[in-house]
Design a protein around this motif. Structure first.
Motif, PDB file in Angstrom:
ATOM      1  N   ALA A 172     -52.316  -1.265 -44.251  1.00 33.83           N
ATOM      2  CA  ALA A 172     -52.595  -2.087 -43.080  1.00 33.83           C
ATOM      3  C   ALA A 172     -51.405  -2.963 -42.727  1.00 33.83           C
ATOM      4  CB  ALA A 172     -53.839  -2.944 -43.317  1.00 33.83           C
ATOM      5  N   VAL A 173     -50.812  -3.623 -43.736  1.00 34.01           N
ATOM      6  CA  VAL A 173     -49.648  -4.479 -43.491  1.00 34.01           C
ATOM      7  C   VAL A 173     -48.490  -3.647 -42.941  1.00 34.01           C
ATOM      8  CG1 VAL A 173     -47.914  -5.967 -44.562  1.00 34.01           C
ATOM      9  CG2 VAL A 173     -50.312  -6.183 -45.237  1.00 34.01           C
ATOM     10  N   ALA A 174     -48.243  -2.500 -43.565  1.00 29.41           N
ATOM     11  CA  ALA A 174     -47.115  -1.665 -43.157  1.00 29.41           C
ATOM     12  C   ALA A 174     -47.302  -1.127 -41.743  1.00 29.41           C
ATOM     13  CB  ALA A 174     -46.950  -0.506 -44.137  1.00 29.41           C
ATOM     14  N   ARG A 175     -48.515  -0.681 -41.419  1.00 28.71           N
ATOM     15  CA  ARG A 175     -48.757  -0.129 -40.085  1.00 28.71           C
ATOM     16  C   ARG A 175     -48.664  -1.208 -39.011  1.00 28.71           C
ATOM     17  NH1 ARG A 175     -51.684   4.485 -39.373  1.00 28.71           N
ATOM     18  NH2 ARG A 175     -50.994   4.188 -37.224  1.00 28.71           N
ATOM     19  N   LEU A 176     -49.072  -2.432 -39.358  1.00 26.14           N
ATOM     20  CA  LEU A 176     -49.065  -3.519 -38.381  1.00 26.14           C
ATOM     21  C   LEU A 176     -47.679  -4.128 -38.220  1.00 26.14           C
ATOM     22  CD1 LEU A 176     -50.794  -5.333 -36.528  1.00 26.14           C
ATOM     23  CD2 LEU A 176     -51.186  -6.818 -38.509  1.00 26.14           C
ATOM     24  N   ALA A 177     -46.988  -4.361 -39.349  1.00 31.36           N
ATOM     25  CA  ALA A 177     -45.733  -5.119 -39.309  1.00 31.36           C
ATOM     26  C   ALA A 177     -44.475  -4.267 -39.458  1.00 31.36           C
ATOM     27  CB  ALA A 177     -45.746  -6.185 -40.410  1.00 31.36           C
ATOM     28  N   ARG A 178     -44.625  -3.039 -40.001  1.00 32.11           N
ATOM     29  CA  ARG A 178     -43.471  -2.164 -40.246  1.00 32.11           C
ATOM     30  C   ARG A 178     -42.416  -2.864 -41.096  1.00 32.11           C
ATOM     31  NH1 ARG A 178     -43.321   2.437 -36.804  1.00 32.11           N
ATOM     32  NH2 ARG A 178     -45.143   2.479 -35.436  1.00 32.11           N
ATOM     33  N   ILE A 179     -42.877  -3.338 -42.252  1.00 29.32           N
ATOM     34  CA  ILE A 179     -42.002  -4.048 -43.187  1.00 29.32           C
ATOM     35  C   ILE A 179     -42.179  -3.448 -44.585  1.00 29.32           C
ATOM     36  CG2 ILE A 179     -42.034  -6.222 -41.909  1.00 29.32           C
ATOM     37  CD1 ILE A 179     -44.177  -7.226 -43.902  1.00 29.32           C
ATOM     38  N   PRO A 180     -41.239  -3.672 -45.503  1.00 30.14           N
ATOM     39  CA  PRO A 180     -41.400  -3.177 -46.877  1.00 30.14           C
ATOM     40  C   PRO A 180     -42.593  -3.842 -47.561  1.00 30.14           C
ATOM     41  CG  PRO A 180     -39.123  -3.828 -46.446  1.00 30.14           C
ATOM     42  CD  PRO A 180     -39.932  -4.328 -45.292  1.00 30.14           C
ATOM     43  N   VAL A 181     -43.430  -3.029 -48.203  1.00 30.30           N
ATOM     44  CA  VAL A 181     -44.588  -3.525 -48.933  1.00 30.30           C
ATOM     45  C   VAL A 181     -44.575  -2.927 -50.333  1.00 30.30           C
ATOM     46  CG1 VAL A 181     -47.104  -3.744 -48.985  1.00 30.30           C
ATOM     47  CG2 VAL A 181     -45.920  -3.612 -46.776  1.00 30.30           C
ATOM     48  N   LEU A 182     -44.613  -3.786 -51.341  1.00 26.28           N
ATOM     49  CA  LEU A 182     -44.770  -3.340 -52.722  1.00 26.28           C
ATOM     50  C   LEU A 182     -46.254  -3.372 -53.049  1.00 26.28           C
ATOM     51  CD1 LEU A 182     -43.664  -2.564 -55.521  1.00 26.28           C
ATOM     52  CD2 LEU A 182     -43.432  -5.010 -56.010  1.00 26.28           C
ATOM     53  N   ALA A 183     -46.813  -2.227 -53.457  1.00 27.25           N
ATOM     54  CA  ALA A 183     -48.232  -2.125 -53.796  1.00 27.25           C
ATOM     55  C   ALA A 183     -48.354  -1.848 -55.291  1.00 27.25           C
ATOM     56  CB  ALA A 183     -48.883  -1.004 -52.992  1.00 27.25           C
ATOM     57  N   THR A 184     -48.938  -2.796 -56.042  1.00 34.58           N
ATOM     58  CA  THR A 184     -49.003  -2.636 -57.489  1.00 34.58           C
ATOM     59  C   THR A 184     -50.447  -2.653 -57.984  1.00 34.58           C
ATOM     60  OG1 THR A 184     -48.889  -5.017 -57.995  1.00 34.58           O
ATOM     61  CG2 THR A 184     -46.791  -3.833 -57.725  1.00 34.58           C
ATOM     62  N   ASP A 185     -50.660  -1.971 -59.108  1.00 32.58           N
ATOM     63  CA  ASP A 185     -51.959  -1.979 -59.772  1.00 32.58           C
ATOM     64  C   ASP A 185     -51.716  -1.793 -61.264  1.00 32.58           C
ATOM     65  OD1 ASP A 185     -54.992  -1.532 -58.389  1.00 32.58           O
ATOM     66  OD2 ASP A 185     -54.840  -1.150 -60.546  1.00 32.58           O
ATOM     67  N   ILE A 186     -52.629  -2.318 -62.078  1.00 39.63           N
ATOM     68  CA  ILE A 186     -52.510  -2.151 -63.524  1.00 39.63           C
ATOM     69  C   ILE A 186     -53.020  -0.791 -63.973  1.00 39.63           C
ATOM     70  CG2 ILE A 186     -52.685  -4.639 -63.947  1.00 39.63           C
ATOM     71  CD1 ILE A 186     -55.567  -4.180 -64.849  1.00 39.63           C
ATOM     72  N   ASP A 187     -53.724  -0.085 -63.095  1.00 39.35           N
ATOM     73  CA  ASP A 187     -54.366   1.189 -63.408  1.00 39.35           C
ATOM     74  C   ASP A 187     -53.535   2.334 -62.833  1.00 39.35           C
ATOM     75  OD1 ASP A 187     -55.967   3.429 -63.645  1.00 39.35           O
ATOM     76  OD2 ASP A 187     -57.808   2.404 -63.044  1.00 39.35           O
ATOM     77  N   ALA A 188     -53.060   3.226 -63.702  1.00 38.00           N
ATOM     78  CA  ALA A 188     -52.225   4.344 -63.252  1.00 38.00           C
ATOM     79  C   ALA A 188     -52.980   5.278 -62.318  1.00 38.00           C
ATOM     80  CB  ALA A 188     -51.703   5.123 -64.460  1.00 38.00           C
ATOM     81  N   ILE A 189     -54.290   5.420 -62.511  1.00 37.94           N
ATOM     82  CA  ILE A 189     -55.082   6.278 -61.619  1.00 37.94           C
ATOM     83  C   ILE A 189     -55.109   5.675 -60.215  1.00 37.94           C
ATOM     84  CG2 ILE A 189     -57.392   7.168 -61.134  1.00 37.94           C
ATOM     85  CD1 ILE A 189     -57.824   7.400 -64.135  1.00 37.94           C
ATOM     86  N   ALA A 190     -55.308   4.355 -60.153  1.00 39.03           N
ATOM     87  CA  ALA A 190     -55.295   3.684 -58.852  1.00 39.03           C
ATOM     88  C   ALA A 190     -53.942   3.867 -58.171  1.00 39.03           C
ATOM     89  CB  ALA A 190     -55.618   2.205 -59.015  1.00 39.03           C
ATOM     90  N   THR A 191     -52.869   3.778 -58.941  1.00 37.56           N
ATOM     91  CA  THR A 191     -51.537   3.952 -58.362  1.00 37.56           C
ATOM     92  C   THR A 191     -51.373   5.349 -57.789  1.00 37.56           C
ATOM     93  OG1 THR A 191     -50.642   2.404 -60.000  1.00 37.56           O
ATOM     94  CG2 THR A 191     -49.057   3.752 -58.790  1.00 37.56           C
ATOM     95  N   ARG A 192     -51.880   6.348 -58.500  1.00 36.86           N
ATOM     96  CA  ARG A 192     -51.804   7.723 -57.993  1.00 36.86           C
ATOM     97  C   ARG A 192     -52.577   7.864 -56.682  1.00 36.86           C
ATOM     98  NH1 ARG A 192     -55.290  11.678 -58.522  1.00 36.86           N
ATOM     99  NH2 ARG A 192     -56.374  10.754 -60.302  1.00 36.86           N
ATOM    100  N   VAL A 193     -53.783   7.286 -56.641  1.00 39.42           N
ATOM    101  CA  VAL A 193     -54.579   7.329 -55.411  1.00 39.42           C
ATOM    102  C   VAL A 193     -53.844   6.595 -54.291  1.00 39.42           C
ATOM    103  CG1 VAL A 193     -56.747   6.578 -54.337  1.00 39.42           C
ATOM    104  CG2 VAL A 193     -56.771   7.534 -56.647  1.00 39.42           C
ATOM    105  N   ALA A 194     -53.257   5.438 -54.625  1.00 39.14           N
ATOM    106  CA  ALA A 194     -52.518   4.662 -53.624  1.00 39.14           C
ATOM    107  C   ALA A 194     -51.373   5.493 -53.042  1.00 39.14           C
ATOM    108  CB  ALA A 194     -51.987   3.377 -54.244  1.00 39.14           C
ATOM    109  N   ARG A 195     -50.619   6.179 -53.900  1.00 38.32           N
ATOM    110  CA  ARG A 195     -49.498   6.991 -53.414  1.00 38.32           C
ATOM    111  C   ARG A 195     -49.985   8.119 -52.513  1.00 38.32           C
ATOM    112  NH1 ARG A 195     -46.534   6.990 -59.311  1.00 38.32           N
ATOM    113  NH2 ARG A 195     -45.389   5.014 -59.034  1.00 38.32           N
TER     114      ARG A 195
END
Length: 290
Positions: free
Chosen positions: A167-190
């Protein structure tokens, strides 16, 4: 082991008391608690606690919590089938419209209205489809803050499905770091980042804490969004203060209305000031600035 359900039955008002007690005690441990009516005429309800690990430990904890109400309670255990319930149920979910954001599954792709920002979140093993009050509150707050402040970069801490980062990236077109402690969540995020074609702006990392090298590379953020839980948010207040830019904003959620003042106090103690709170379905999204 897969998911299991620890459950028991009780009459009102004992069922209501037990549900309230368990929900309050177990919410910070991430253990869902549910109540459902079994017999309307006899007013019998069933209370369930769901867990994916340490079944014996959770059962013992539930029994100990309920001793004041029912010292001889017979707790039943049901092992649940290994089903991706997000995948199973998402097809029946209608799209969510929050401000300019249109969060949808593949079955409603292309149904954006003029001026809306479509975000496709398909089934995955991570929290965040836009339907929960915490996520919708964050989406509304993101539109307000990004539109008013024009941040140059952002952090989505505890990204889950990455819906907020997208949402932030689509609205602002800026670099966004998205982090999670769960590797599965990170895979889904990617996967969701690729699906929504924001890979140029969003980088998803598995990061157990602010000591991860990804944070050192980004240094400070103009905007931090954290939709997790009240207790970890309060514990993270000093580190949030170190990683937000001077004059930057934070959006905090995953907070029950009754936890709002405690979270605000933790951040005021670190030099933040409270600007606005949005209330959604018993949850709040808080905007603070440093």
């Amino acid at each position: 082991m897969g998911e299991a359900r620890i459950h028991f039955q009780a009459r009102q008002p004992d069922a209501d008391k037990a549900f309230g007690l368990l929900e309050t005690a177990l919410e910070d441990e991430g253990l869902p608690v549910a109540i459902s009516e079994i017999d309307e005429e006899k007013q019998i309800f069933e209370i369930s606690v769901y867990t994916m690990d340490d079944l014996d430990g959770v059962r013992k904890r539930v029994a100990e919590l309920l001793v004041p109400l029912a010292p001889d309670l017979d707790l039943q255990i049901e092992e649940l089938p290994d089903i991706d319930w997000v995948s199973h149920s998402l097809e029946g979910l209608r799209a969510v419209r929050v401000g300019r954001f249109f969060v949808h599954g593949a079955h409603e792709r292309g149904q954006e209205r003029p001026g809306e920002i479509g975000i496709q979140i398909d089934a995955g093993l991570a929290f965040g489809t836009g339907h929960h009050g915490t996520t919708s509150g964050c989406l509304e707050m993101i539109e307000r803050v990004v539109t008013a402040e024009r941040p140059r970069n952002a952090l989505d801490l505890g990204t889950g499905s990455a819906v907020l980062a997208i949402a932030v990236a689509r609205l602002a077109r800026i670099p966004v770091l998205a982090t999670d402690i769960d590797a599965i969540a990170t895979r889904v995020a990617r996967d969701n980042v690729r699906l929504n074609k924001v890979g140029t702006w969003v980088k998803a990392e598995t990061a157990p804490g602010f000591h991860h090298p990804a944070f050192a590379r980004a240094k400070r953020f103009d905007l931090i969004v954290a939709n997790i839980l009240a207790r970890p948010l309060m514990a993270l207040a000093p580190q949030m203060a170190q990683h937000v830019a001077s004059g930057g904003s934070i959006i905090l959620s995953g907070i029950l209305e009754r936890q709002r003042q405690a979270v605000i106090a933790a951040y005021v103690g670190q030099g933040f000031r409270h600007l606005k709170t949005l209330h959604r379905e018993g949850w709040v999204a808080i905007h603070m600035k440093r």
